[in-house]
Design a protein around this motif. Structure first.
Motif, PDB file in Angstrom:
ATOM      1  N   ALA A  95      24.893 -67.548 -22.344  1.00  0.00           N
ATOM      2  CA  ALA A  95      23.545 -67.692 -21.803  1.00  0.00           C
ATOM      3  C   ALA A  95      23.060 -69.130 -21.876  1.00  0.00           C
ATOM      4  CB  ALA A  95      22.568 -66.801 -22.563  1.00  0.00           C
ATOM      5  N   GLY A 126      22.494 -69.138 -14.076  1.00  0.00           N
ATOM      6  CA  GLY A 126      21.129 -68.905 -14.537  1.00  0.00           C
ATOM      7  C   GLY A 126      20.916 -69.198 -16.003  1.00  0.00           C
ATOM      8  N   TYR A 128      21.091 -71.860 -19.583  1.00  0.00           N
ATOM      9  CA  TYR A 128      20.389 -73.060 -20.018  1.00  0.00           C
ATOM     10  C   TYR A 128      21.377 -74.125 -20.496  1.00  0.00           C
ATOM     11  CZ  TYR A 128      16.148 -70.295 -19.743  1.00  0.00           C
ATOM     12  OH  TYR A 128      15.115 -69.514 -19.282  1.00  0.00           O
ATOM     13  N   ARG A 203      15.559 -75.311 -16.629  1.00  0.00           N
ATOM     14  CA  ARG A 203      16.508 -74.761 -17.587  1.00  0.00           C
ATOM     15  C   ARG A 203      17.278 -75.842 -18.335  1.00  0.00           C
ATOM     16  NH1 ARG A 203      20.149 -72.189 -14.787  1.00  0.00           N
ATOM     17  NH2 ARG A 203      19.256 -72.495 -12.711  1.00  0.00           N
ATOM     18  N   ASN A 223      12.638 -68.823 -24.250  1.00  0.00           N
ATOM     19  CA  ASN A 223      13.035 -68.628 -22.860  1.00  0.00           C
ATOM     20  C   ASN A 223      13.955 -67.428 -22.684  1.00  0.00           C
ATOM     21  OD1 ASN A 223      12.280 -71.036 -20.776  1.00  0.00           O
ATOM     22  ND2 ASN A 223      12.316 -71.798 -22.865  1.00  0.00           N
ATOM     23  N   LEU A 224      14.928 -67.293 -23.570  1.00  0.00           N
ATOM     24  CA  LEU A 224      15.867 -66.195 -23.475  1.00  0.00           C
ATOM     25  C   LEU A 224      15.173 -64.844 -23.674  1.00  0.00           C
ATOM     26  CD1 LEU A 224      18.895 -67.696 -25.437  1.00  0.00           C
ATOM     27  CD2 LEU A 224      18.701 -67.407 -22.959  1.00  0.00           C
ATOM     28  N   GLN A 225      14.238 -64.800 -24.609  1.00  0.00           N
ATOM     29  CA  GLN A 225      13.542 -63.548 -24.889  1.00  0.00           C
ATOM     30  C   GLN A 225      12.532 -63.193 -23.815  1.00  0.00           C
ATOM     31  OE1 GLN A 225      12.002 -64.053 -28.880  1.00  0.00           O
ATOM     32  NE2 GLN A 225      13.926 -63.393 -29.803  1.00  0.00           N
ATOM     33  N   ALA A 226      12.109 -64.179 -23.035  1.00  0.00           N
ATOM     34  CA  ALA A 226      11.149 -63.932 -21.978  1.00  0.00           C
ATOM     35  C   ALA A 226      11.792 -63.356 -20.735  1.00  0.00           C
ATOM     36  CB  ALA A 226      10.409 -65.216 -21.621  1.00  0.00           C
ATOM     37  N   LYS A 227      13.114 -63.440 -20.662  1.00  0.00           N
ATOM     38  CA  LYS A 227      13.828 -62.944 -19.470  1.00  0.00           C
ATOM     39  C   LYS A 227      13.855 -61.415 -19.443  1.00  0.00           C
ATOM     40  CE  LYS A 227      16.857 -66.668 -17.993  1.00  0.00           C
ATOM     41  NZ  LYS A 227      18.225 -67.009 -17.588  1.00  0.00           N
TER      42      LYS A 227
END
Length: 227
Positions: A95, A126, A128, A203, A223-227
């Motif tokens: 990720a 997609g 980072y 990103r 950011n990862l948790q917001a996806k």
């Protein structure tokens, strides 16, 4: 859940000198701890794979958290003795990619095409692309599928010339991060020397100095948790 890939250096010394360098320990451990606490699996890759030297100066800036992770057999094995080689990495598994610093990266990150391909693949999927301190050297030559520099027209930060002067390394480093980033069209931001500072632009997430690894990690997790 996809994993997180940390890039570390194989470089033992400053160029042709006998002055030792390597990975800045806290820049790997502090970032990794935040990602692992958030539930992510972390892998480590280096330009050649295998042994990763530690910058001896980084051992003067440790704390209980850094030493706790440094003492674990898992970190010693995965990050310092048997780091993965680029050919063992499938970008689809990750990720995000994070380039840890230490002066050594200035010699083996910028021109490593396999690492650039991995980062470009993660970003195209997609994911980072992140770095801290001298780790920005790994971002300099990454290109998009269209052939443009990934950092072009993006805000980034990294170890500054002022910080190199304070570290006493301005005469031995092969380049200055700000100059090289700006040559590639990036907008280089900076704050006071050796203060925590991280920048996100789309990103891309970058940190200025060794004290910014946690800030990069926190931004990435958000950011990862917001996806």
């Amino acid at each position: 859940m996809k994993k997180i890939l940390i890039v570390v250096t194989n470089t033992l010394r400053y160029g042709q000198t006998d002055d030792p360098t390597g990975l800045w320990l806290g820049e790997a451990t502090e970032f990794a701890q935040i990602l692992e606490q958030a539930g992510y699996v972390v892998d480590y890759v280096s330009p050649r794979g295998g042994f990763v030297p530690l910058d001896p100066r980084s051992m003067k800036y440790t704390d209980a958290e850094i030493m706790e992770m440094y003492a674990t057999p898992d970190f010693q094995r995965k990050a310092l003795t048997t780091s993965l080689a680029p050919e063992q990495i499938d970008p689809a598994d990750y990720a995000a990619i994070y380039y840890a610093g230490g002066h050594g990266v200035m010699w083996d990150f910028p021109d490593n095409q396999p690492l650039q391909n991995i980062a470009a693949g993660i970003y195209a999927n997609g994911g980072y692309v992140t770095s801290v301190c001298h780790g920005i050297a790994g971002l300099l030559n990454i290109k998009t599928a269209a052939g443009n520099y990934l950092i072009a027209d993006h805000q980034v930060t990294g170890f500054t010339k002022a910080e190199e002067i304070l570290a006493g390394k301005q005469r031995v480093v092969p380049f200055f991060n700000q100059i090289e980033a700006e040559k590639r069209g990036a907008h280089f931001l900076k704050r006071r020397a050796y203060r925590e500072y991280a920048v996100q632009d789309d990103r891309l997430i970058t940190g200025q100095n060794p004290f910014s690894a946690k800030a990069v990690g926190r931004l990435l997790v958000q950011n990862l948790q917001a996806k």
